[in-house]
Design a protein around this motif. Structure first.
Motif, mmCIF file in Angstrom:
data_model
loop_
_atom_site.group_PDB
_atom_site.id
_atom_site.type_symbol
_atom_site.label_atom_id
_atom_site.label_comp_id
_atom_site.label_asym_id
_atom_site.label_seq_id
_atom_site.Cartn_x
_atom_site.Cartn_y
_atom_site.Cartn_z
ATOM 1 N N GLU A 1 -6.770 4.664 1.895
ATOM 2 C CA GLU A 1 -6.992 5.820 2.758
ATOM 3 C C GLU A 1 -5.810 5.971 3.702
ATOM 4 O O GLU A 1 -5.380 5.001 4.334
ATOM 5 C CB GLU A 1 -8.273 5.657 3.567
ATOM 6 C CG GLU A 1 -9.553 5.647 2.732
ATOM 7 C CD GLU A 1 -10.784 5.547 3.602
ATOM 8 O OE1 GLU A 1 -10.784 6.129 4.705
ATOM 9 O OE2 GLU A 1 -11.745 4.872 3.195
ATOM 10 N N LEU A 2 -5.291 7.180 3.815
ATOM 11 C CA LEU A 2 -4.157 7.418 4.703
ATOM 12 C C LEU A 2 -4.518 7.123 6.157
ATOM 13 O O LEU A 2 -3.675 6.692 6.939
ATOM 14 C CB LEU A 2 -3.668 8.859 4.563
ATOM 15 C CG LEU A 2 -3.103 9.253 3.197
ATOM 16 C CD1 LEU A 2 -2.496 10.652 3.267
ATOM 17 C CD2 LEU A 2 -2.053 8.257 2.707
ATOM 18 N N LYS A 3 -5.779 7.351 6.517
ATOM 19 C CA LYS A 3 -6.228 7.063 7.879
ATOM 20 C C LYS A 3 -6.093 5.569 8.178
ATOM 21 O O LYS A 3 -5.653 5.176 9.264
ATOM 22 C CB LYS A 3 -7.685 7.497 8.045
ATOM 23 C CG LYS A 3 -8.265 7.198 9.425
ATOM 24 C CD LYS A 3 -9.742 7.564 9.482
ATOM 25 C CE LYS A 3 -10.339 7.156 10.823
ATOM 26 N NZ LYS A 3 -11.808 7.445 10.889
ATOM 27 N N VAL A 4 -6.448 4.750 7.218
ATOM 28 C CA VAL A 4 -6.341 3.300 7.388
ATOM 29 C C VAL A 4 -4.872 2.879 7.485
ATOM 30 O O VAL A 4 -4.509 2.008 8.277
ATOM 31 C CB VAL A 4 -7.040 2.556 6.230
ATOM 32 C CG1 VAL A 4 -6.799 1.052 6.323
ATOM 33 C CG2 VAL A 4 -8.538 2.853 6.244
ATOM 34 N N GLU B 1 -6.635 11.527 -0.626
ATOM 35 C CA GLU B 1 -7.753 10.747 -1.184
ATOM 36 C C GLU B 1 -8.566 11.575 -2.173
ATOM 37 O O GLU B 1 -8.973 11.085 -3.231
ATOM 38 C CB GLU B 1 -8.661 10.252 -0.051
ATOM 39 C CG GLU B 1 -8.012 9.253 0.896
ATOM 40 C CD GLU B 1 -7.190 9.900 2.003
ATOM 41 O OE1 GLU B 1 -6.702 9.177 2.874
ATOM 42 O OE2 GLU B 1 -7.031 11.155 1.995
ATOM 43 N N GLN B 2 -8.800 12.834 -1.834
ATOM 44 C CA GLN B 2 -9.575 13.720 -2.714
ATOM 45 C C GLN B 2 -8.783 14.071 -3.971
ATOM 46 O O GLN B 2 -9.336 14.072 -5.079
ATOM 47 C CB GLN B 2 -9.942 14.996 -1.950
ATOM 48 C CG GLN B 2 -10.790 15.968 -2.758
ATOM 49 C CD GLN B 2 -11.141 17.208 -1.954
ATOM 50 O OE1 GLN B 2 -11.281 17.154 -0.739
ATOM 51 N NE2 GLN B 2 -11.284 18.350 -2.628
ATOM 52 N N THR C 1 -6.336 5.326 -5.357
ATOM 53 C CA THR C 1 -7.615 5.893 -4.908
ATOM 54 C C THR C 1 -8.342 4.947 -3.949
ATOM 55 O O THR C 1 -9.277 5.360 -3.267
ATOM 56 C CB THR C 1 -8.551 6.192 -6.098
ATOM 57 O OG1 THR C 1 -8.851 4.963 -6.790
ATOM 58 C CG2 THR C 1 -7.919 7.187 -7.048
ATOM 59 N N GLU C 2 -7.929 3.706 -3.890
ATOM 60 C CA GLU C 2 -8.566 2.735 -3.003
ATOM 61 C C GLU C 2 -7.899 2.675 -1.627
ATOM 62 O O GLU C 2 -8.266 1.860 -0.784
ATOM 63 C CB GLU C 2 -8.546 1.349 -3.661
ATOM 64 C CG GLU C 2 -9.298 1.306 -4.990
ATOM 65 C CD GLU C 2 -9.148 -0.026 -5.707
ATOM 66 O OE1 GLU C 2 -8.516 -0.934 -5.137
ATOM 67 O OE2 GLU C 2 -9.664 -0.151 -6.833
ATOM 68 N N SER D 1 0.837 -1.213 0.000
ATOM 69 C CA SER D 1 0.000 0.000 0.000
ATOM 70 C C SER D 1 0.864 1.251 0.000
ATOM 71 O O SER D 1 0.579 2.221 -0.718
ATOM 72 C CB SER D 1 -0.926 0.001 1.221
ATOM 73 O OG SER D 1 -1.859 -1.054 1.154
#
Length: 313
Positions: free
Chosen positions: A196-199, A277-278, A193-194, A101
């Protein structure tokens, strides 16, 4: 009716003492992660453990569930050892997926910033916008908001048949056709795009905490005596290897986070208002809209050529 613990034990292919020995040896060839998870899921309560510690009768008089619980009471902090063993079993796969990732995010950021074709297309969009807004306060812009890329298909010519995106594609096709395949520079964008930095942050914390728990159990098991000797030795070797890998992964994670923020900055955006993400989703949607309009232009031109050929005949 058998309870869940008894059902779990019925699946075991080894005597209970051998199962405990396999756990203490951290032998993942004799016991798998599903079995370890079951052991944790059906782990006895503190009250049950205390009752079994007082047991003095014949071992054979106990049911299999109670025999299993009794075996667990012989090992200090067996629940902690099970969790550490499970972490060790999953560590390589978890770390590998995490690094994959990170590589995807990093590659997407690098590809966008290094694409000279994308940069040239952005220049043409800016020029087009300034041309359309000539004589107004917006007619001498030095840049534009990233999300404005997606409204190029909302603005249509007076005949409502051609959008600004169609016009842009047509102009590029006639004057700089080599730019039309700019999407080939952005091979990692869709996969990025799939993510998320939070994840990713949660995953990083999970791995870090798992390793920290393993180090705590390593220190505690040093005082367990002979019963944890093999466990302590195996765990010590694992932690040494894991820490070395985590050092490089932690450094790479920091680099990737900086690059993710730099992606928004590259387009003149604030990373807090236009997060990774955006930014990536906006770019991916722009790529899709651009290609769709280019394809529609080609189809329309082909149809016109066909009609022209019929008329000539």
């Amino acid at each position: 009716m058998a309870n869940n613990t008894e059902i779990m034990l019925a699946k075991l292919k080894m005597p209970l003492p051998d199962m405990v020995a396999a756990i203490l040896a951290m032998n993942d060839e004799l016991i798998d992660s599903d079995q370890v998870e079951d052991c944790l899921k059906f782990y006895p309560t503190n009250e049950e453990m205390e009752q079994l510690k007082k047991f003095t009768d014949d071992y054979e008089t106990l049911g299999k569930r109670e025999q299993y619980f009794l075996e667990l009471t012989k090992v200090p902090r067996m629940d902690a050892k099970l969790r550490v063993f499970l972490f060790k079993m999953k560590f390589n796969v978890q770390l590998s997926e995490f690094k994959t990732s990170l590589n995807t995010v990093n590659s997407a950021c690098d590809e966008v910033r290094r694409s000279t074709k994308l940069k040239e297309i952005m220049k043409r969009i800016l020029y087009l916008g300034n041309t359309l807004n000539q004589g107004t306060a917006r007619g001498a812009a030095v840049g534009f908001k990233l999300d404005s890329l997606l409204i190029l298909t909302d603005t249509r010519a007076s005949d409502s048949k051609m959008t600004l995106m169609h016009y842009l594609c047509k102009k590029i096709a006639s004057k700089s056709p080599s730019l039309l395949d700019f999407h080939e520079d952005l091979v990692s964008l869709e996969a990025a795009t799939e993510i998320e930095l939070k994840v990713l942050a949660e995953e990083m914390q999970s791995i870090t905490m798992g390793l920290e728990n393993a180090k705590q159990e390593l220190a505690a098991s040093a005082n367990d005596g002979p019963i944890s000797q093999g466990f302590h030795k195996t765990l010590k070797e694992f932690i040494g290897q894991a820490e070395a890998e985590m050092t490089s992964v932690t450094e790479f994670y920091s680099i990737v986070c900086r690059n993710a923020d730099a992606l928004a900055i590259y387009f003149g955006e604030d990373p807090t208002r236009c997060p990774f993400e955006q930014a990536t989703m906006t770019l991916l949607n722009f790529v899709r809209l651009f290609r769709k309009c280019d394809e529609e232009n080609r189809k329309q031109e082909a149809e016109m050529e066909e009609v022209k050929g019929v008329n000539v005949k």
